[in-house]
Design a protein around this motif. Structure first.
Motif, mmCIF file in Angstrom:
data_model
loop_
_atom_site.group_PDB
_atom_site.id
_atom_site.type_symbol
_atom_site.label_atom_id
_atom_site.label_comp_id
_atom_site.label_asym_id
_atom_site.label_seq_id
_atom_site.Cartn_x
_atom_site.Cartn_y
_atom_site.Cartn_z
ATOM 1 N N UNK A 14 -9.312 13.103 -7.265
ATOM 2 C CA UNK A 14 -10.731 13.006 -6.940
ATOM 3 C C UNK A 14 -10.914 11.845 -5.970
ATOM 4 N N UNK A 15 -12.115 11.632 -5.526
ATOM 5 C CA UNK A 15 -12.371 10.673 -4.451
ATOM 6 C C UNK A 15 -12.075 9.238 -4.878
ATOM 7 N N UNK A 16 -11.423 8.484 -3.993
ATOM 8 C CA UNK A 16 -10.921 7.164 -4.338
ATOM 9 C C UNK A 16 -12.017 6.119 -4.537
ATOM 10 N N UNK A 17 -13.271 6.414 -4.113
ATOM 11 C CA UNK A 17 -14.328 5.446 -4.379
ATOM 12 C C UNK A 17 -14.728 5.448 -5.860
ATOM 13 N N UNK A 18 -14.199 6.421 -6.590
ATOM 14 C CA UNK A 18 -14.271 6.390 -8.047
ATOM 15 C C UNK A 18 -13.044 5.605 -8.501
ATOM 16 N N UNK A 19 -13.243 4.345 -8.911
ATOM 17 C CA UNK A 19 -12.093 3.454 -9.048
ATOM 18 C C UNK A 19 -11.232 3.740 -10.274
ATOM 19 N N UNK A 20 -11.704 4.559 -11.198
ATOM 20 C CA UNK A 20 -10.880 4.885 -12.367
ATOM 21 C C UNK A 20 -10.127 6.200 -12.149
ATOM 22 N N UNK A 21 -10.818 7.329 -12.296
ATOM 23 C CA UNK A 21 -10.168 8.639 -12.152
ATOM 24 C C UNK A 21 -9.633 8.824 -10.737
ATOM 25 N N UNK A 22 -10.405 8.382 -9.754
ATOM 26 C CA UNK A 22 -9.988 8.566 -8.369
ATOM 27 C C UNK A 22 -8.892 7.618 -7.934
ATOM 28 N N UNK A 23 -9.155 6.328 -8.044
ATOM 29 C CA UNK A 23 -8.229 5.344 -7.486
ATOM 30 C C UNK A 23 -7.085 4.985 -8.433
ATOM 31 N N UNK A 24 -7.402 4.631 -9.682
ATOM 32 C CA UNK A 24 -6.352 4.111 -10.567
ATOM 33 C C UNK A 24 -5.323 5.175 -10.947
ATOM 34 N N UNK A 25 -5.770 6.426 -11.123
ATOM 35 C CA UNK A 25 -4.795 7.472 -11.429
ATOM 36 C C UNK A 25 -3.889 7.716 -10.217
ATOM 37 N N UNK A 26 -4.469 7.675 -9.031
ATOM 38 C CA UNK A 26 -3.658 7.813 -7.820
ATOM 39 C C UNK A 26 -2.701 6.634 -7.681
ATOM 40 N N UNK A 27 -3.156 5.451 -8.030
ATOM 41 C CA UNK A 27 -2.320 4.254 -7.959
ATOM 42 C C UNK A 27 -1.091 4.393 -8.864
ATOM 43 N N UNK A 28 -1.278 4.946 -10.061
ATOM 44 C CA UNK A 28 -0.145 5.163 -10.963
ATOM 45 C C UNK A 28 0.831 6.180 -10.409
ATOM 46 N N UNK A 29 0.291 7.231 -9.798
ATOM 47 C CA UNK A 29 1.142 8.237 -9.151
ATOM 48 C C UNK A 29 1.969 7.605 -8.039
ATOM 49 N N UNK A 30 1.332 6.815 -7.194
ATOM 50 C CA UNK A 30 2.013 6.188 -6.064
ATOM 51 C C UNK A 30 3.112 5.229 -6.521
ATOM 52 N N UNK A 31 2.860 4.524 -7.608
ATOM 53 C CA UNK A 31 3.872 3.608 -8.124
ATOM 54 C C UNK A 31 5.136 4.371 -8.503
ATOM 55 N N UNK A 32 4.966 5.533 -9.141
ATOM 56 C CA UNK A 32 6.124 6.318 -9.578
ATOM 57 C C UNK A 32 6.890 6.906 -8.398
ATOM 58 N N UNK A 33 6.191 7.533 -7.444
ATOM 59 C CA UNK A 33 6.899 8.188 -6.330
ATOM 60 C C UNK A 33 7.550 7.159 -5.415
ATOM 61 N N UNK A 34 6.951 5.960 -5.304
ATOM 62 C CA UNK A 34 7.536 4.900 -4.484
ATOM 63 C C UNK A 34 8.816 4.373 -5.119
ATOM 64 N N UNK A 35 8.803 4.169 -6.421
ATOM 65 C CA UNK A 35 9.985 3.665 -7.119
ATOM 66 C C UNK A 35 11.166 4.620 -6.976
ATOM 67 N N UNK A 36 10.883 5.925 -6.954
ATOM 68 C CA UNK A 36 11.959 6.922 -6.925
ATOM 69 C C UNK A 36 12.180 7.510 -5.529
#
Length: 320
Positions: A183-205
């Motif tokens: 969802x849209x990143x200006x929503x800092x929980x569902x939008x941004x923080x969930x995306x942030x967790x995804x990015x952390x995982x794909x970057x590490x691997x």
């Protein structure tokens, strides 16, 4: 005997808790004979904090609840659990919904806060600056569920950690190219923080990924899926079940089997995720834990602004 609650009066009279609440609050449909019997029993039992007479001049026994709408599955489940607990504690509860109101959300929130409730329980759709401005000036304690605001008792899930774990499950299953639908990143929980967790995982691997945004709607996700070539991906990780179900519909229509041909997951544990075939991997959010924290703080009159984290459970099903 300790503090008399609506549940105690219900057991004494044989009426339901909701009927007891209507009699004591003086609002809602109730037969006058039943009402007088309930009030007489309440006074006899020593229930003095929320009689009609006191409730009219003292809002310390009243709670305001502001939600987007009643018919959203996660909200309805939360409200049912919350309502039962608040009534048992002897509170009178007033409900307001953003959808259908003639007022904009910040104006409606201000209107609710002006009623001088003991506390207001607020489930916003997303973090907005105009709403934050109202919250910053509030003298009424506010419980915010689902989003994080300043000057509130924020009760939420660790959205970044949740999506990090979900993405790692897909990677460990063998996903090398992942589509993330958020969802849209200006929503800092569902939008941004969930995306942030995804990015952390794909970057590490060092995993290949592609990111798309969609309105939080099954039909919008389905229309977006029509434009995608899913042969490019091993997995589709979505920010919530509505997005996952939209993708699932498109995959099913094109004979792409979730869990066999492609990994698919969502969040929020909608009923449909376990009834479709193959069933969808999702995340169960613990509404009981949210209600427990609210009730505990109300009972202790503990209204210090802080962030509270509640648990979640990843439900791994056929699609992952």
């Amino acid at each position: 005997m300790g503090k008399i609650t609506l549940k105690d009066i219900a057991q004494e009279t044989g009426y339901s808790i909701s009927k007891i609440s209507r009699a004591i609050s003086g609002s809602g449909a109730i037969n006058n004979d039943d009402k007088q019997k309930i009030l007489a029993t309440a006074r006899k039992m020593g229930y003095k904090t929320t009689t009609v007479e006191l409730a009219e001049e003292n809002n310390s026994a009243k709670i305001g609840v502001l939600i987007p709408r009643f018919d959203a599955m996660l909200t309805a489940d939360f409200i049912q659990r919350l309502n039962d607990r608040l009534l048992e504690m002897g509170f009178i509860v007033d409900y307001y919904t953003v959808e259908g109101s003639t007022m904009e959300e910040p104006d409606l929130l201000r209107y609710v806060l002006d009623h001088n409730y003991k506390a207001v329980i607020y489930k916003p759709r997303q973090v907005k600056r105009d709403v934050q401005a109202v919250i910053n000036t509030s003298k009424t304690p506010i419980f915010s569920y689902g989003q994080v605001y300043g000057n509130c008792i924020n009760i939420n899930y660790d959205n970044s950690k949740m999506m990090y774990e979900m993405t790692n499950i897909a990677i460990n299953k063998g996903a090398h190219s992942i589509l993330y639908v958020g969802t849209f990143k200006d929503d800092i929980e569902v939008g941004y923080k969930r995306f942030d967790g995804f990015m952390k995982a794909v970057t590490e691997h060092n995993v290949t990924y592609h990111y798309l945004e969609s309105a939080c709607d099954i039909d919008a996700s389905y229309e977006m899926a029509k434009k995608m070539d899913f042969s490019n991906y091993d997995a589709v990780i979505t920010a919530n079940d509505k997005l996952a179900l939209g993708v699932f519909r498109y995959l099913s229509e094109n004979n792409i089997i979730a869990g066999k041909d492609i990994i698919l997951s969502g969040v929020e544990n909608y009923d449909e995720t376990r009834t479709v075939s193959p069933s969808l991997t999702t995340v169960k959010l613990d509404n009981d834990a949210v209600v427990d924290k609210i009730v505990d703080k109300l009972d202790k009159n503990d209204f210090n602004a802080e962030n509270q984290i509640v648990p979640y459970t990843i439900l791994r099903r056929d699609s992952l």
